[in-house]
Design a protein around this motif. Structure first.
Motif, PDB file in Angstrom:
ATOM      1  N   ASP A  96      -8.265   7.055   8.204  1.00 58.09           N
ATOM      2  CA  ASP A  96      -8.192   8.154   7.247  1.00 58.09           C
ATOM      3  C   ASP A  96      -6.859   8.887   7.357  1.00 58.09           C
ATOM      4  OD1 ASP A  96     -10.663   7.664   6.134  1.00 58.09           O
ATOM      5  OD2 ASP A  96     -11.694   9.255   7.222  1.00 58.09           O
TER       6      ASP A  96
ATOM      7  N   ALA B 124       0.841  -1.207   0.000  1.00 62.21           N
ATOM      8  CA  ALA B 124       0.000   0.000   0.000  1.00 62.21           C
ATOM      9  C   ALA B 124       0.873   1.253   0.000  1.00 62.21           C
ATOM     10  CB  ALA B 124      -0.937  -0.010   1.203  1.00 62.21           C
TER      11      ALA B 124
ATOM     12  N   ALA C 228      -0.836   4.562  -1.537  1.00 65.52           N
ATOM     13  CA  ALA C 228      -2.130   4.593  -0.853  1.00 65.52           C
ATOM     14  C   ALA C 228      -2.001   4.759   0.655  1.00 65.52           C
ATOM     15  CB  ALA C 228      -2.912   3.322  -1.158  1.00 65.52           C
ATOM     16  N   ALA C 229      -0.809   4.513   1.193  1.00 57.67           N
ATOM     17  CA  ALA C 229      -0.585   4.638   2.641  1.00 57.67           C
ATOM     18  C   ALA C 229       0.635   5.515   2.879  1.00 57.67           C
ATOM     19  CB  ALA C 229      -0.371   3.265   3.278  1.00 57.67           C
TER      20      ALA C 229
ATOM     21  N   ARG D 241      -4.164   7.001   5.265  1.00 56.19           N
ATOM     22  CA  ARG D 241      -4.262   7.081   3.800  1.00 56.19           C
ATOM     23  C   ARG D 241      -3.640   8.369   3.283  1.00 56.19           C
ATOM     24  NH1 ARG D 241      -9.709   5.600   5.191  1.00 56.19           N
ATOM     25  NH2 ARG D 241      -9.933   3.369   4.949  1.00 56.19           N
ATOM     26  N   THR D 242      -3.139   8.305   2.079  1.00 56.30           N
ATOM     27  CA  THR D 242      -2.507   9.483   1.482  1.00 56.30           C
ATOM     28  C   THR D 242      -3.507  10.362   0.739  1.00 56.30           C
ATOM     29  OG1 THR D 242      -2.031   8.307  -0.560  1.00 56.30           O
ATOM     30  CG2 THR D 242      -0.325   8.283   1.166  1.00 56.30           C
TER      31      THR D 242
ATOM     32  N   ASP E 127      -5.981   7.374  -3.129  1.00 58.00           N
ATOM     33  CA  ASP E 127      -6.699   6.154  -3.528  1.00 58.00           C
ATOM     34  C   ASP E 127      -8.109   6.417  -3.939  1.00 58.00           C
ATOM     35  OD1 ASP E 127      -7.048   6.902  -0.842  1.00 58.00           O
ATOM     36  OD2 ASP E 127      -7.635   4.901  -0.243  1.00 58.00           O
TER      37      ASP E 127
END
Length: 61
Positions: free
Chosen positions: A54, A12, A17-18, A57-58, A61
């Motif tokens: 939340d 991820a 995405a992370a 997450r970057t 995504d």
């Protein structure tokens, strides 16, 4: 937990995405703390967990 989760979290991160400044251990400890806390309802627990995730997450995504 680490054997299964860490490679997924790394993928991820590699996919954007992370967050890269978080480790799987950081995330696991955060989730464990959130889940172990007492809540008024299951809905509240889910809401608080979503707030925390939340932040991992970057937004890509």
């Amino acid at each position: 937990m680490y054997e299964a989760g860490e490679p997924l979290f790394t993928r991820a991160q590699e996919a954007g995405a992370a967050r890269r400044d978080a480790s799987f251990d950081d995330v696991l400890r955060m989730i464990t703390g959130i889940i172990a806390t007492g809540y008024v309802s299951d809905e509240q627990r889910g809401r608080v967990l979503r707030f925390a995730l939340d932040g991992i997450r970057t937004g890509k995504d």
